[in-house]
Design an enzyme around this catalytic site. Sequence first.
Site, PDB file in Angstrom:
ATOM      1  N   GLY A  48       0.706  -1.220  -0.102  1.00 45.44           N
ATOM      2  CA  GLY A  48       0.167   0.151   0.176  1.00 45.44           C
ATOM      3  C   GLY A  48       0.841   1.196   0.136  1.00 45.44           C
ATOM      4  O   GLY A  48       1.970   1.101  -0.434  1.00 45.44           O
ATOM      5  N   CYS A  49       0.316   2.495   0.558  1.00 47.95           N
ATOM      6  CA  CYS A  49       0.902   3.614   0.547  1.00 47.95           C
ATOM      7  C   CYS A  49       2.321   3.533   1.073  1.00 47.95           C
ATOM      8  O   CYS A  49       2.262   3.187   2.480  1.00 47.95           O
ATOM      9  CB  CYS A  49       0.187   4.801   0.951  1.00 47.95           C
ATOM     10  N   PHE A  50       3.346   4.008   0.750  1.00 45.61           N
ATOM     11  CA  PHE A  50       4.776   3.943   1.223  1.00 45.61           C
ATOM     12  C   PHE A  50       4.847   4.897   2.390  1.00 45.61           C
ATOM     13  O   PHE A  50       5.671   4.799   3.353  1.00 45.61           O
ATOM     14  CB  PHE A  50       5.956   4.016   0.305  1.00 45.61           C
TER      15      PHE A  50
END
EC number: 1.8.4.11
Length: 216
Positions: A48-50
Amino acid sequence: MKIIKSLLVLSCTILLISCFGFSNKKQGNQQAMYTPQEDTKVAYFASGCFWCVEAIFESVNGVEEAVSGYAGGNTLNPTYEKIGTGRTGHAEAVAVYYNPKKVSFETLVTVFFGSHDPTTVNGQHPDYGTQYRSIAFYKTAEEKQIIENAINKLNKDVYNGKIVTEVKELKRFYKAEEYHQDFEKRNPNQSYVKAVSVPRLNRFKKKFPELLKDTH
Protein backbone atom coordinates in the site's frame (compact mmCIF):
# COMPACT_ATOMS: atom_id res chain seq x y z
CA MET A 1 -25.65 19.44 -13.12
CA LYS A 2 -26.11 18.58 -9.43
CA ILE A 3 -24.98 15.02 -10.15
CA ILE A 4 -21.84 16.26 -11.93
CA LYS A 5 -21.01 18.59 -9.04
CA SER A 6 -21.52 15.78 -6.53
CA LEU A 7 -19.18 13.52 -8.47
CA LEU A 8 -16.54 16.26 -8.62
CA VAL A 9 -16.76 16.83 -4.87
CA LEU A 10 -16.51 13.09 -4.24
CA SER A 11 -13.46 12.81 -6.53
CA CYS A 12 -11.71 15.68 -4.76
CA THR A 13 -12.47 14.16 -1.36
CA ILE A 14 -11.02 10.80 -2.37
CA LEU A 15 -7.94 12.51 -3.79
CA LEU A 16 -7.36 14.43 -0.57
CA ILE A 17 -7.35 11.25 1.49
CA SER A 18 -5.36 9.10 -0.93
CA CYS A 19 -1.64 8.46 -1.00
CA PHE A 20 -1.52 10.03 -4.47
CA GLY A 21 -3.41 13.16 -3.43
CA PHE A 22 -0.35 15.11 -2.31
CA SER A 23 2.41 16.47 -4.53
CA ASN A 24 3.74 19.57 -2.80
CA LYS A 25 7.45 18.90 -3.15
CA LYS A 26 8.35 21.79 -0.85
CA GLN A 27 6.52 20.34 2.12
CA GLY A 28 8.70 19.43 5.10
CA ASN A 29 12.42 19.81 5.73
CA GLN A 30 15.26 18.04 3.99
CA GLN A 31 15.84 14.57 5.41
CA ALA A 32 19.15 14.05 7.18
CA MET A 33 21.54 11.72 5.37
CA TYR A 34 21.42 8.14 6.63
CA THR A 35 24.60 6.05 6.65
CA PRO A 36 24.10 2.29 7.12
CA GLN A 37 26.28 0.51 9.66
CA GLU A 38 28.75 -2.12 8.50
CA ASP A 39 26.55 -5.06 9.52
CA THR A 40 23.25 -3.51 8.40
CA LYS A 41 21.02 -5.58 6.13
CA VAL A 42 18.16 -4.43 3.90
CA ALA A 43 14.74 -5.98 3.31
CA TYR A 44 12.15 -4.77 0.82
CA PHE A 45 8.36 -4.78 1.08
CA ALA A 46 5.31 -3.24 -0.63
CA SER A 47 1.89 -3.10 1.03
CA GLY A 48 0.00 0.00 0.00
CA CYS A 49 0.99 3.63 0.47
CA PHE A 50 4.68 3.84 1.31
CA TRP A 51 4.08 6.69 3.77
CA CYS A 52 2.22 4.18 5.96
CA VAL A 53 4.61 1.28 5.44
CA GLU A 54 7.70 3.36 6.16
CA ALA A 55 6.28 4.61 9.47
CA ILE A 56 5.32 1.09 10.56
CA PHE A 57 8.76 -0.40 9.97
CA GLU A 58 10.53 2.56 11.56
CA SER A 59 8.63 1.85 14.77
CA VAL A 60 10.14 -1.65 15.01
CA ASN A 61 13.05 -2.30 17.33
CA GLY A 62 16.20 -3.11 15.35
CA VAL A 63 15.15 -1.13 12.28
CA GLU A 64 17.62 1.69 11.69
CA GLU A 65 15.86 3.38 8.78
CA ALA A 66 13.11 2.81 6.24
CA VAL A 67 13.29 4.46 2.84
CA SER A 68 10.32 4.96 0.52
CA GLY A 69 10.75 4.04 -3.13
CA TYR A 70 9.59 2.02 -6.10
CA ALA A 71 10.20 -1.62 -7.05
CA GLY A 72 8.68 -4.61 -8.76
CA GLY A 73 8.40 -3.31 -12.31
CA ASN A 74 10.54 -2.82 -15.39
CA THR A 75 10.13 0.92 -16.04
CA LEU A 76 13.45 2.73 -15.71
CA ASN A 77 13.71 5.69 -13.35
CA PRO A 78 10.08 5.76 -12.18
CA THR A 79 8.69 8.92 -10.61
CA TYR A 80 5.75 9.53 -8.28
CA GLU A 81 3.72 10.94 -11.17
CA LYS A 82 4.45 7.93 -13.39
CA ILE A 83 3.72 5.50 -10.56
CA GLY A 84 0.33 7.14 -10.09
CA THR A 85 -0.79 5.99 -13.55
CA GLY A 86 -0.54 2.35 -12.48
CA ARG A 87 1.23 1.51 -15.74
CA THR A 88 4.89 1.32 -14.68
CA GLY A 89 4.73 -2.18 -13.20
CA HIS A 90 6.32 -0.83 -10.03
CA ALA A 91 4.71 -0.66 -6.61
CA GLU A 92 5.27 1.86 -3.85
CA ALA A 93 7.83 -0.01 -1.76
CA VAL A 94 10.02 0.46 1.28
CA ALA A 95 13.66 -0.49 1.84
CA VAL A 96 14.04 -1.52 5.48
CA TYR A 97 17.56 -1.13 6.90
CA TYR A 98 17.89 -3.34 9.95
CA ASN A 99 20.35 -4.71 12.45
CA PRO A 100 20.15 -8.54 12.18
CA LYS A 101 21.45 -8.81 15.76
CA LYS A 102 18.32 -7.06 17.01
CA VAL A 103 15.63 -8.12 14.55
CA SER A 104 15.51 -11.01 12.09
CA PHE A 105 14.28 -11.06 8.51
CA GLU A 106 11.63 -13.53 9.69
CA THR A 107 10.32 -10.97 12.20
CA LEU A 108 10.21 -8.31 9.49
CA VAL A 109 8.11 -10.67 7.39
CA THR A 110 5.79 -11.02 10.39
CA VAL A 111 5.56 -7.22 10.58
CA PHE A 112 4.80 -7.08 6.86
CA PHE A 113 1.94 -9.57 6.94
CA GLY A 114 0.68 -8.30 10.29
CA SER A 115 0.35 -4.69 9.18
CA HIS A 116 -1.80 -4.98 6.04
CA ASP A 117 -4.44 -7.17 4.40
CA PRO A 118 -2.55 -9.59 2.11
CA THR A 119 -5.80 -10.84 0.58
CA THR A 120 -6.65 -7.54 -1.12
CA VAL A 121 -5.85 -7.51 -4.83
CA ASN A 122 -4.01 -4.37 -6.02
CA GLY A 123 -4.51 -2.12 -3.05
CA GLN A 124 -4.92 -1.28 0.60
CA HIS A 125 -7.90 0.88 1.48
CA PRO A 126 -8.30 3.67 0.46
CA ASP A 127 -5.56 3.25 -2.19
CA TYR A 128 -6.15 0.97 -5.16
CA GLY A 129 -4.15 0.18 -8.29
CA THR A 130 -1.23 -2.07 -9.16
CA GLN A 131 1.13 0.47 -7.58
CA TYR A 132 -0.38 -0.40 -4.18
CA ARG A 133 -0.25 -4.19 -4.48
CA SER A 134 1.25 -6.48 -1.85
CA ILE A 135 4.77 -7.74 -2.58
CA ALA A 136 7.37 -9.42 -0.37
CA PHE A 137 10.74 -9.15 -2.07
CA TYR A 138 13.67 -11.52 -1.60
CA LYS A 139 17.35 -11.37 -2.49
CA THR A 140 18.38 -14.88 -1.43
CA ALA A 141 16.90 -18.37 -1.51
CA GLU A 142 16.73 -18.30 2.28
CA GLU A 143 14.65 -15.11 2.30
CA LYS A 144 12.33 -16.57 -0.33
CA GLN A 145 11.80 -19.67 1.79
CA ILE A 146 11.04 -17.61 4.89
CA ILE A 147 8.41 -15.63 2.99
CA GLU A 148 6.83 -18.74 1.46
CA ASN A 149 6.74 -20.49 4.85
CA ALA A 150 4.94 -17.49 6.34
CA ILE A 151 2.40 -17.46 3.50
CA ASN A 152 1.75 -21.19 3.81
CA LYS A 153 1.17 -20.91 7.55
CA LEU A 154 -1.07 -17.84 7.28
CA ASN A 155 -3.05 -19.37 4.42
CA LYS A 156 -3.68 -22.42 6.56
CA ASP A 157 -4.29 -20.77 9.93
CA VAL A 158 -5.81 -17.38 9.10
CA TYR A 159 -6.65 -16.60 5.48
CA ASN A 160 -7.95 -19.91 4.12
CA GLY A 161 -5.70 -19.80 1.05
CA LYS A 162 -6.70 -16.28 0.02
CA ILE A 163 -3.33 -14.48 0.23
CA VAL A 164 -2.50 -12.68 -3.03
CA THR A 165 0.91 -11.29 -2.00
CA GLU A 166 3.54 -11.58 -4.73
CA VAL A 167 6.83 -13.21 -3.78
CA LYS A 168 9.31 -11.52 -6.05
CA GLU A 169 13.06 -11.35 -6.45
CA LEU A 170 14.28 -7.80 -6.02
CA LYS A 171 15.81 -6.58 -9.27
CA ARG A 172 16.20 -2.92 -8.43
CA PHE A 173 14.92 -0.43 -5.88
CA TYR A 174 14.49 3.22 -6.84
CA LYS A 175 14.48 5.68 -3.97
CA ALA A 176 11.45 7.97 -4.07
CA GLU A 177 11.65 11.73 -4.19
CA GLU A 178 13.02 13.37 -1.06
CA TYR A 179 9.71 14.89 0.00
CA HIS A 180 8.27 11.40 0.50
CA GLN A 181 10.88 10.33 3.04
CA ASP A 182 9.64 10.31 6.65
CA PHE A 183 6.44 11.80 5.27
CA GLU A 184 4.19 10.86 8.16
CA LYS A 185 6.64 12.13 10.75
CA ARG A 186 7.19 15.46 8.96
CA ASN A 187 3.56 16.09 7.97
CA PRO A 188 1.42 15.14 11.01
CA ASN A 189 -1.44 17.44 10.02
CA GLN A 190 -1.74 16.34 6.39
CA SER A 191 -5.24 14.97 5.72
CA TYR A 192 -4.21 11.49 4.53
CA VAL A 193 -1.73 11.10 7.39
CA LYS A 194 -4.39 11.91 9.98
CA ALA A 195 -7.14 9.85 8.38
CA VAL A 196 -5.24 6.78 7.18
CA SER A 197 -1.55 6.59 8.00
CA VAL A 198 -1.59 7.30 11.75
CA PRO A 199 -4.57 4.99 12.44
CA ARG A 200 -2.83 2.20 10.49
CA LEU A 201 0.35 2.71 12.51
CA ASN A 202 -1.58 2.70 15.79
CA ARG A 203 -3.35 -0.54 14.86
CA PHE A 204 0.03 -2.14 14.24
CA LYS A 205 1.44 -0.87 17.54
CA LYS A 206 -1.53 -2.26 19.43
CA LYS A 207 -1.15 -5.64 17.72
CA PHE A 208 2.63 -6.00 18.19
CA PRO A 209 3.68 -4.01 21.30
CA GLU A 210 6.55 -6.42 21.94
CA LEU A 211 8.23 -5.44 18.65
CA LEU A 212 8.28 -1.69 19.21
CA LYS A 213 11.23 0.51 19.98
CA ASP A 214 11.55 1.78 23.52
CA THR A 215 10.66 5.46 23.22
CA HIS A 216 11.49 6.33 26.84
